[in-house]
Each structure stands twice: as structure tokens, then as C-alpha cells.
Design a protein around this motif. Structure first.
Motif, PDB file in Angstrom:
ATOM      1  N   ALA A  83       0.838  -1.193   0.000  1.00 55.39           N
ATOM      2  CA  ALA A  83       0.000   0.000   0.000  1.00 55.39           C
ATOM      3  C   ALA A  83       0.873   1.243   0.000  1.00 55.39           C
ATOM      4  N   PRO A  84       0.470   2.309  -0.684  1.00 55.44           N
ATOM      5  CA  PRO A  84       1.263   3.544  -0.693  1.00 55.44           C
ATOM      6  C   PRO A  84       1.419   4.108   0.718  1.00 55.44           C
ATOM      7  N   SER A  85       2.587   4.700   0.988  1.00 59.85           N
ATOM      8  CA  SER A  85       2.827   5.338   2.282  1.00 59.85           C
ATOM      9  C   SER A  85       2.006   6.621   2.390  1.00 59.85           C
ATOM     10  N   ARG A  86       1.994   7.224   3.580  1.00 62.09           N
ATOM     11  CA  ARG A  86       1.237   8.464   3.765  1.00 62.09           C
ATOM     12  C   ARG A  86       1.731   9.564   2.850  1.00 62.09           C
ATOM     13  N   SER A  87       3.040   9.681   2.746  1.00 61.23           N
ATOM     14  CA  SER A  87       3.584  10.726   1.870  1.00 61.23           C
ATOM     15  C   SER A  87       3.237  10.439   0.414  1.00 61.23           C
ATOM     16  N   ALA A  88       3.232   9.146   0.032  1.00 58.77           N
ATOM     17  CA  ALA A  88       2.869   8.794  -1.334  1.00 58.77           C
ATOM     18  C   ALA A  88       1.396   9.095  -1.608  1.00 58.77           C
ATOM     19  N   LEU A  89       0.558   8.896  -0.598  1.00 55.72           N
ATOM     20  CA  LEU A  89      -0.864   9.218  -0.762  1.00 55.72           C
ATOM     21  C   LEU A  89      -1.070  10.717  -0.930  1.00 55.72           C
ATOM     22  N   ARG A  90      -0.255  11.511  -0.235  1.00 55.77           N
ATOM     23  CA  ARG A  90      -0.341  12.964  -0.428  1.00 55.77           C
ATOM     24  C   ARG A  90       0.062  13.337  -1.852  1.00 55.77           C
ATOM     25  N   THR A  91       1.075  12.644  -2.370  1.00 52.95           N
ATOM     26  CA  THR A  91       1.481  12.871  -3.758  1.00 52.95           C
ATOM     27  C   THR A  91       0.365  12.473  -4.720  1.00 52.95           C
ATOM     28  N   LEU A  92      -0.308  11.366  -4.432  1.00 50.51           N
ATOM     29  CA  LEU A  92      -1.421  10.911  -5.264  1.00 50.51           C
ATOM     30  C   LEU A  92      -2.540  11.943  -5.274  1.00 50.51           C
ATOM     31  N   ALA A  93      -2.848  12.504  -4.096  1.00 43.21           N
ATOM     32  CA  ALA A  93      -3.912  13.503  -4.021  1.00 43.21           C
ATOM     33  C   ALA A  93      -3.542  14.774  -4.773  1.00 43.21           C
ATOM     34  N   LYS A  94      -2.286  15.109  -4.762  1.00 44.07           N
ATOM     35  CA  LYS A  94      -1.840  16.357  -5.368  1.00 44.07           C
ATOM     36  C   LYS A  94      -1.625  16.231  -6.869  1.00 44.07           C
ATOM     37  N   GLN A  95      -1.003  15.114  -7.295  1.00 43.88           N
ATOM     38  CA  GLN A  95      -0.619  14.963  -8.698  1.00 43.88           C
ATOM     39  C   GLN A  95      -1.497  13.986  -9.474  1.00 43.88           C
ATOM     40  N   VAL A 153      -5.338  -7.392  -2.654  1.00 40.84           N
ATOM     41  CA  VAL A 153      -6.149  -6.188  -2.444  1.00 40.84           C
ATOM     42  C   VAL A 153      -5.581  -5.386  -1.283  1.00 40.84           C
ATOM     43  N   ARG A 154      -5.535  -4.072  -1.444  1.00 44.00           N
ATOM     44  CA  ARG A 154      -5.187  -3.150  -0.366  1.00 44.00           C
ATOM     45  C   ARG A 154      -6.241  -2.046  -0.333  1.00 44.00           C
ATOM     46  N   ARG A 155      -6.596  -1.604   0.881  1.00 48.80           N
ATOM     47  CA  ARG A 155      -7.570  -0.528   1.052  1.00 48.80           C
ATOM     48  C   ARG A 155      -6.900   0.639   1.766  1.00 48.80           C
ATOM     49  N   PHE A 156      -7.191   1.850   1.308  1.00 44.75           N
ATOM     50  CA  PHE A 156      -6.610   3.037   1.922  1.00 44.75           C
ATOM     51  C   PHE A 156      -7.466   4.245   1.568  1.00 44.75           C
ATOM     52  N   THR A 157      -7.240   5.328   2.272  1.00 47.70           N
ATOM     53  CA  THR A 157      -7.997   6.566   2.070  1.00 47.70           C
ATOM     54  C   THR A 157      -7.066   7.662   1.592  1.00 47.70           C
ATOM     55  N   VAL A 158      -7.461   8.327   0.514  1.00 50.81           N
ATOM     56  CA  VAL A 158      -6.721   9.464  -0.011  1.00 50.81           C
ATOM     57  C   VAL A 158      -7.425  10.736   0.435  1.00 50.81           C
ATOM     58  N   ARG A 159      -6.678  11.647   1.024  1.00 54.11           N
ATOM     59  CA  ARG A 159      -7.236  12.918   1.491  1.00 54.11           C
ATOM     60  C   ARG A 159      -6.613  14.066   0.710  1.00 54.11           C
ATOM     61  N   SER A 160      -7.443  15.067   0.421  1.00 53.96           N
ATOM     62  CA  SER A 160      -6.974  16.162  -0.423  1.00 53.96           C
ATOM     63  C   SER A 160      -6.071  17.120   0.325  1.00 53.96           C
ATOM     64  N   GLY A 161      -6.101  17.110   1.648  1.00 53.53           N
ATOM     65  CA  GLY A 161      -5.244  18.001   2.429  1.00 53.53           C
ATOM     66  C   GLY A 161      -5.761  19.427   2.487  1.00 53.53           C
ATOM     67  N   ARG A 162      -7.073  19.607   2.257  1.00 54.92           N
ATOM     68  CA  ARG A 162      -7.642  20.958   2.294  1.00 54.92           C
ATOM     69  C   ARG A 162      -7.599  21.515   3.713  1.00 54.92           C
ATOM     70  N   ARG A 199     -11.571  16.591  -4.827  1.00 56.67           N
ATOM     71  CA  ARG A 199     -11.618  18.033  -4.548  1.00 56.67           C
ATOM     72  C   ARG A 199     -12.932  18.426  -3.890  1.00 56.67           C
ATOM     73  N   ARG A 200     -14.016  17.737  -4.264  1.00 54.37           N
ATOM     74  CA  ARG A 200     -15.325  18.086  -3.727  1.00 54.37           C
ATOM     75  C   ARG A 200     -15.496  17.632  -2.280  1.00 54.37           C
ATOM     76  N   SER A 201     -15.182  16.364  -2.020  1.00 52.56           N
ATOM     77  CA  SER A 201     -15.451  15.807  -0.692  1.00 52.56           C
ATOM     78  C   SER A 201     -14.230  15.834   0.223  1.00 52.56           C
ATOM     79  N   GLY A 202     -13.034  15.967  -0.362  1.00 56.78           N
ATOM     80  CA  GLY A 202     -11.829  16.021   0.464  1.00 56.78           C
ATOM     81  C   GLY A 202     -11.245  14.672   0.807  1.00 56.78           C
ATOM     82  N   ARG A 203     -11.929  13.585   0.501  1.00 52.52           N
ATOM     83  CA  ARG A 203     -11.408  12.256   0.792  1.00 52.52           C
ATOM     84  C   ARG A 203     -12.001  11.236  -0.169  1.00 52.52           C
TER      85      ARG A 203
END
Length: 758
Positions: free
Chosen positions: A656-668, A749-758, A728-732
Motif C-alpha cells: 500500500a502507498p505510504s502516507r507521503s505517497a498518498l499525499r502525492t497521489l492527491a496532489k498529482q 487487495v489493499r484498502r486506503f484513504t486518499v485525502r486532499s489536504g484541504r 476536490r469536492r469531498s476532500g477524501r
């Protein structure tokens, strides 16, 4: 020079704690013992020629490099070999001219011809008047026309003592001739004191030599008797290379001059001198004009020891790692040299200290001689430390790999083991893992491939806490476990890049271990492939088809690895196995070249003993009797045993992507996902999430792997435009990521939550 950085005395060449029984078998004792060992070998039955099950990989053939009969003495392959693999040197212990003297090492240069390997002795004539006979070959020139030696033997008229000296041996003439470099001025009756000499660097042609001399024997004006001194010998002239910027030499009783060998692979904190191909770390520049060294001293103002790097540039000395911050003491606390460019104009090191006005923390630094400039290359860390435990610089100085426990990129993890790659384009994460650290060992000349070793399982490797070798391909962004079993079974022994040779008098030196195309050569006691049936060291090649045996994998004697050519088409091994019919000393280690497209015609067999009628030639016209079929596996008329079928492929690990990688996913909107796969196929990633109350595909990615081995790869996952709008609409976005590969029914299978960081 020695391989552990400590004083090397003549007694280490011929006194060994090796059990007598083992020494008898390997023929490393002399006098009566040697006669017994030789007689035993001569009386033994000649074993059949052997090779790995299925033959040598890549169309290689074995060629005998050393003599067909070494009289029971073991052979060691010296490194480095010629870049194209056409020339190599080997060493073996042998009695000196004086029968009462201690044994000495003999060196021989072997050059490949159209019909075999031509041998030429490299030992100059020795005068044993004073009893010294230690002969320690340090480094050959790339053309093998010059040899640097550390020896207690008297090889020049101006040497009249048995203390160690450094020699340059000219091999171009009909007989080798030696010139004494260190010019030890002692009276031959003088004893005691620290007269240790180590050859630590040289120009590419070996005509400029850098060596260190022990504390009690200064050789030039200004050399301090209280500390070791580094000298540069050039065109017959001797000068001090370890002068400080003010022109003085170290006078403190606590100071120690640390030699940064031109032979080092630039690893960590131990500056162990051993020569390798292409100049190693280039602590001595190719033309010998620049020499890097370190000075350690006790700083009473700071209350601790310091280590500062310097460069001797012609007739001046510049501080490489001295602090540039206003008000700081112009020394560094813990600077560790990594490597320099071939001309010595640019150097890299790491330190936990902030050394520039722009730096707030320690890290990786670059120093430029022209302009005397220092620059921090890595970003600030949370702890203020560099956390670097190992680093290596490519030969073209374009790429630097290192391991650190500090978070330096968005996808790294603080406190974990993070492997990084630095180029002029920036810093990238290679891999991150928990547990044991890693040693960065080898890198290709262009920096594309790097090899490191660790006891940790990286990317799901099944190394079972044994030391494993890993190779990273920067162009493909792929990390492979080189020494893991292809069938996915756990390892049962450590893997290594080199291991000590059986004789105490010789050593392997610095091996390339990796070719320009990423082929890796290594050793292991593990039965990595089915054809390996013993539990001793065997030599392996790792290439596009995974690990393959290079030595037979049978018998009860260790095999050893020598150097390889830059293109990997020639690799030298040392084995007691009989690989060609010309090898006549059964059970004694010999030097072989395993060469793609190589091989020579076997010599005619020696005539058997005969008597009376048995000596008559066969009658003309009578066909010879058919030979019986052999029961010995090999390249004869017996079908080799079939290898067991490989286990079916599939994905074994989905990270599963790390927290920093998830932030990159949300941003890019994209991120690299690490997948461990056994076998080839097309990897497919599918991400789903609930959008507007419906379960929809929100991201995908795929990659085709053409391989039959276990490896860890990166697959890029991209979010759909709808997913990014929802984020962008819901933030997660709560996502389910599934990975599968063609030909396999398994889905991870891996489950995780991506947050937009708003």
C-alpha cells in the motif's frame, strides 16, 4: 598494503591458524608438508571434467588460466583484471630462492592468445641476505606493464634492511626490474619502531604512487615523527602529500592522518585500501595530481575528535569539508569521503554537520576544487542529521546512491531504511524497508545499476534473514533480489560478493562483481538453483534469466570469484573442480576464465603406461572400439538431469502507498505502487471507490514484465478525472486497490484513504 586497514607484517603471510589437516589438503604448508601434499595430489585419481547442470550460461566455455600443475600450491586470481578480460594476474605461495627463508608470494601475468593463456613471471630477483622475503602485490597497471608491491624482500641495491618498502616493478623488459619508492633510510641493523608502509593510491598508469609511512620513520623534511605521513612519489621525486593548508604537517600527538585509498569503493567509515578497476573512488586522480586525505584530531575547544577532509592539489592543500559558516571552527566533526570525479576536481562526502550558510542540517555535500565551493545537495531533515550509513559514486560521477534513516523525499519514511539515488536532476527514492540496514557495494560506471546487500527482506524477498544481494535498475525502476531462489523458497545461507581465499598469503582484492549491462557475479552456499547439490561456496551469474551456476555445484571444496570484464563476457573463478581436460592437479584450486564464445581445443591425452604387446599400435583399417556411455553428468553423451518445473507465477506482495505517497497521489493524481511478482506477465492495477453513491473505477495502471524470476517492480497508478473531481469536492476518497497478473488466479487487495489536504 592489507585489506583490513591494519598494519601488515611479514609473519601474516606464512603464519596461519588454519588446521593442519585442511592445510595439507590445500597444499599451503611447505617443506616436508608440501611434499606430502603434492604426493597425495599426484597419487589421487584424476576426476572427470565437470560443468554446471545444463551447461554454462550465455554460451560460455571454461579456459584454464593458471598452470596445468601447480605442485599442490593454491592459486588466487588478483584483481582487477584487464577491462576487456584479456589479461589477468594470479598469485600463489611459493618458496623463495633461499631454502631457509620464509615462503613468499609469486605473481604471474596471464595474457590470452589464440591457443591459450601465455604466462609471464612478475617477481623481480630477490636478495635474501637479511632474510626478508615478504612479497605482497598491490596493484597492476591497466596495461599490466607495471606492478606496485609492498615487500620486506630486498629487490634494489639501495635497500639494505628487512623493514617493509614500497616498490614499483617494471614488467616491460625481459625480466622484471624493481625501483624502491619509499627509500627507507634505516641501517639494516636497526629494529623496532613503526615502519609500516601502505601503498594507498596511484595514477592510472601507476607512475605516480601515493603511500603512507609509519610514525617513527619520516622520509622528507617537515614530516612529523608523531603521526603517519602520506607521500607522493612522482618521476623519482618524493614529497609530502598530507600537508595542511598552511603548509605544515600535523604536529598534535592525538592526530591521525587517514588515507583515502584510490581503491576504495567509497563505503561508509572504513577507508580500507584495495585497488579496483577504473580507480575506485578516485581519491587519487587519474593523473596523480590531486590526492584526497582526512585528518583526525582532538579539538580541545569542542571537546571531541574531529575529522576534516582535504585535497592536495598540486602544491597547495584545500579544506574540503571545513565549515563555511561564520564563526565556526574551520574543521568538520565527522566528514566521510564518498568519491571524486576522475580528475579529482569534484568530490562528494557526507556529514551530520551543517557546513554552509544555506544549510540547516547535515547531509550529502559536493565540493568543487575550482572556486573552492561547497554545496549541500540533500534537503533538511527533521533530526538535523544526515543518517547516511553507506554511499557509492558512479565512475562518471553522475550518480550517487546512499542509504539513510532520514526522510529526504516525500515517499520516504522517517526512521526506516531508505535507499536513495541522486543525480543532477534531483533526489529519488529507490526503496524503503524496516529492519536491518544495507551496504551499498557496487555501481556500474554510468550509474544505471547498483548492488547492495542486507539481511532485511526488501520488496518481499524470501531471504529468511540471511544476507541477500539486491540490484536496482534505475532506467526500468526495478529492484531485484539477485541471490534469492527463483522458485520463491526461502534462502538457507548468506550470499556474498567475495570471500577470503583459502591461502593466507593471497587475497581477491577489489572485484567489479557487476558488468556494464547489469549482470552480477556473486557467491553463495545456498542451493539457489536445482543443479547446486553441495553446501559450499559456488559462483553464480545473475542476468536476464535469473541466477545461473558458473561452477559445477558439486564436490566438497569452496569455489571462489575473481574479477570480470566490463562487458561481463569474461569472468574469472578459482575452483578445485576440473573444468577442462588440461587441468592435471586434481583437487587443487586453479584459476579459470569462463568466457562467452571462448574455449580452446583439449590437448591430446597423455599416453598410458604399456608393456610388451600392449605397446603395439592398432592394426591399420581396424575401427576403434566404441566408447562406453559415461554415467557422469556433464557435456558428454549423457543427457543432463531435468530441472524441476518452476512454480506458477503470480503476485506475492502488493504494498500500500505510504502516507507521503498518498499525499502525492492527491496532489498529482498519480503514484508508483510497488509489486513483487514471481514470473512474467501483465500486471494490472484497478482502483475502485464510491462516487455519487455508486462503486466506480477511479484509477488504473498496468505494466508487462518479461521475466521468469522473482522481482519487485513499480507500476504507476493514475486517478481518473472523475476521481480527482470527487476528491476536490469531498476532500477524501476511500479506495480499494486490486492487483493481478495474467495467467494467475490470485488477486491481492489493499484498502486506503486518499485525502486532499484541504
Amino acid at each position: 598494503m592489507n585489506t583490513d586497514g591494519k598494519s601488515f607484517h611479514a609473519s601474516r603471510h606464512h603464519r596461519s591458524g588454519m588446521p593442519v589437516r585442511r592445510a595439507l589438503v590445500r597444499g599451503t604448508l611447505y617443506g616436508v608438508t608440501a611434499l606430502l601434499a603434492t604426493a597425495g595430489a599426484a597419487g589421487a585419481a584424476t576426476p572427470p571434467v565437470s560443468e554446471p547442470v545444463g551447461g554454462y550460461p550465455d554460451g560460455r566455455k571454461a579456459e584454464l588460466v593458471s598452470t596445468a600443475d601447480t605442485n599442490g600450491a593454491p592459486v588466487a586470481v588478483a584483481a582487477p583484471a584487464a577491462d576487456d578480460g584479456s589479461t589477468v594476474a594470479f598469485e600463489m605461495p611459493g618458496a623463495s630462492d633461499d631454502a631457509l627463508a620464509s615462503p613468499q608470494t609469486t605473481a604471474t601475468v596471464a595474457r590470452r592468445t589464440g591457443s591459450g593463456w601465455a604466462l609471464k613471471p612478475a617477481n623481480p630477483q630477490v636478495d635474501n641476505t637479511f632474510g626478508g622475503s615478504d612479497f605482497f602485490p598491490v596493484a597492476f597497471s591497466p596495461a599490466f606493464d607495471r606492478l606496485l608491491v609492498r615487500s620486506t624482500a630486498i629487490m634494489a641495491p639501495d635497500d639494505r634492511n628487512v623493514e617493509p618498502d614500497a616498490y614499483s616493478v617494471d614488467l616491460e623488459g625481459p625480466t622484471p626490474t624493481a625501483t624502491r619508492i619509499s627509500k627507507n633510510p634505516l641501517d639494516p641493523t636497526t629494529t623496532g619502531g613503526d615502519f609500516t608502509v601502505n601503498v594507498i593510491g596511484a595514477s592510472a598508469d601507476r607512475r605516480t604512487v601515493i603511500f603512507s609511512m609509519g610514525q617513527d620513520n619520516p622520509l622528507a623534511d617537515g614530516a612529523a615523527p608523531s603521526t603517519a605521513t602520506i607521500y607522493r612519489w612522482r618521476d623519482g621525486e618524493l614529497e609530502i602529500a598530507s600537508r595542511l593548508p598552511d603548509g605544515s604537517t600535523t604536529q598534535s600527538p592525538f592526530a591521525q592522518t587517514v588515507a583515502l585509498s584510490a581503491a576504495d569503493y567509497g563505503t561508509q567509515t572504513s577507508f580500507t585500501p584495495r585497488f579496483v578497476a577504473h580507480g575506485g573512488t578516485h581519491a587519487t586522480s587519474e593523473d596523480g595530481s590531486r590526492v584526497y586525505f582526512a585528518n583526525s584530531d582532538l579539538d580541545f575547544n569542542l571537546g571531541q575528535f574531529t575529522q576534516t577532509l582535504y585535497v592536495r592539489d598540486g602544491d597547495r592543500t584545500l579544506p574540503v569539508s571545513g565549515s563555511r559558516r561564520p564563526g565556526d571552527d574551520p574543521v568538520s566533526l565527522d566528514a566521510q569521503f564518498i568519491g571524486a570525479s576522475r580528475d579529482g576536481g569534484t568530490a562528494y562526502f557526507h556529514s551530520n554537520q551543517a557546513l554552509t550558510t544555506a544549510a540547516n542540517t547535515g547531509g550529502l555535500y559536493r565540493y568543487t576544487v575550482d572556486g573552492d565551493e561547497l554545496e549541500l545537495l540533500t534537503p533538511a531533515t527533521t533530526s538535523g542529521q544526515s543518517g547516511i550509513t553507506g554511499a557509492i559514486l558512479s565512475d562518471d560521477s553522475s550518480t550517487l546512491y546512499f542509504v539513510s534513516t532520514e526522510k529526504m523525499t516525500a515517499d520516504a519514511i522517517d526512521g526506516q531504511q531508505n535507499a536513495y539515488r541522486w543525480t543532477a536532476d534531483g533526489l529519488d527514492l529507490v526503496s524503503t524497508w524496516s529492519g536491518a540496514g544495507a551496504t551499498v557495494d557496487r555501481v556500474t560506471r554510468d550509474g544505471r545499476y547498483v548492488v547492495f546487500r542486507s539481511y532485511a527482506s526488501i520488496g518481499g524477498a524470501q531471504n529468511a534473514d540471511f544476507q541477500a544481494l539486491y540490484r536496482y535498475d534505475a532506467e526500468a525502476d526495478e529492484l531485484d533480489c539477485v541471490s534469492c531462489r527463483p522458485d520463491g523458497a526461502p534462502s538457507t545461507a548468506d550470499a556474498a560478493l567475495d570471500v577470503p581465499y583459502p591461502s593466507p598469503a593471497v587475497r581477491p582484492g577489489g572485484l567489479r562483481n557487476i558488468a556494464d549491462d547489469g549482470t552480477v557475479f556473486f557467491l553463495s552456499r545456498d542451493r539457489i538453483v536445482a543443479g547446486d547439490t553441495n553446501d559450499v561456496h559456488d559462483v553464480y551469474r545473475y542476468g536476464a534469466d535469473g541466477p545461473r551456476l558458473l561452477t559445477p555445484g558439486t564436490g566438497d571444496e569452496d569455489s571462489f570469484l575473481g574479477d570480470n570484464s566490463d562487458d561481463g563476457k569474461t569472468v574469472f573463478v578459482l575452483t578445485a573442480s576440473r573444468l577442462v581436460a588440461a587441468d592435471r592437479d586434481a583437487g587443487v584450486p586453479d584459476a579459470y576464465a569462463l568466457r562467452v564464445g571462448g574455449g580452446f581445443a583439449d590437448p591430446p591425452p597423455a599416453p598410458a603406461d604399456c608393456d610388451g604387446e600392449t605397446c603395439r599400435p592398432p592394426e591399420s583399417g581396424r575401427p576403434p572400439a566404441p566408447l562406453p556411455r559415461s554415467s557422469v553428468p556433464g557435456a558428454g553423451n549423457v543427457d543432463p538431469p531435468k530441472l524441476p518445473e518452476r512454480k506458477p507465477g503470480g503476485i506475492s506482495t502488493l504494498k500500500a502507498p505510504s502516507r507521503s505517497a498518498l499525499r502525492t497521489l492527491a496532489k498529482q493524481g498519480k503514484v508508483k505502487v510497488r509489486v513483487a511478482i514471481r514470473g512474467g506477465g501483465r500486471i494490472t492495477l484497478k482502483a475502485t471507490a464510491s462516487v455519487d453513491g455508486r462503486n466506480r473505477t477511479v484509477g488504473s495502471g498496468s505494466r508487462t514484465i518479461r521475466s521468469t524470476r522473482f522481482k519487485t517492480v513499480s507500476v504507476r497508478l493514475r486517478l481518473s478525472p472523475a476521481a480527482r473531481r470527487e476528491l476536490r469536492r469531498s476532500g477524501r476518497l476511500r479506495m480499494r486497490l486490486a492487483a493481478e497478473v495474467t495467467g494467475s488466479n490470485a488477486t491481492l487487495v489493499r484498502r486506503f484513504t486518499v485525502r486532499s489536504g484541504r
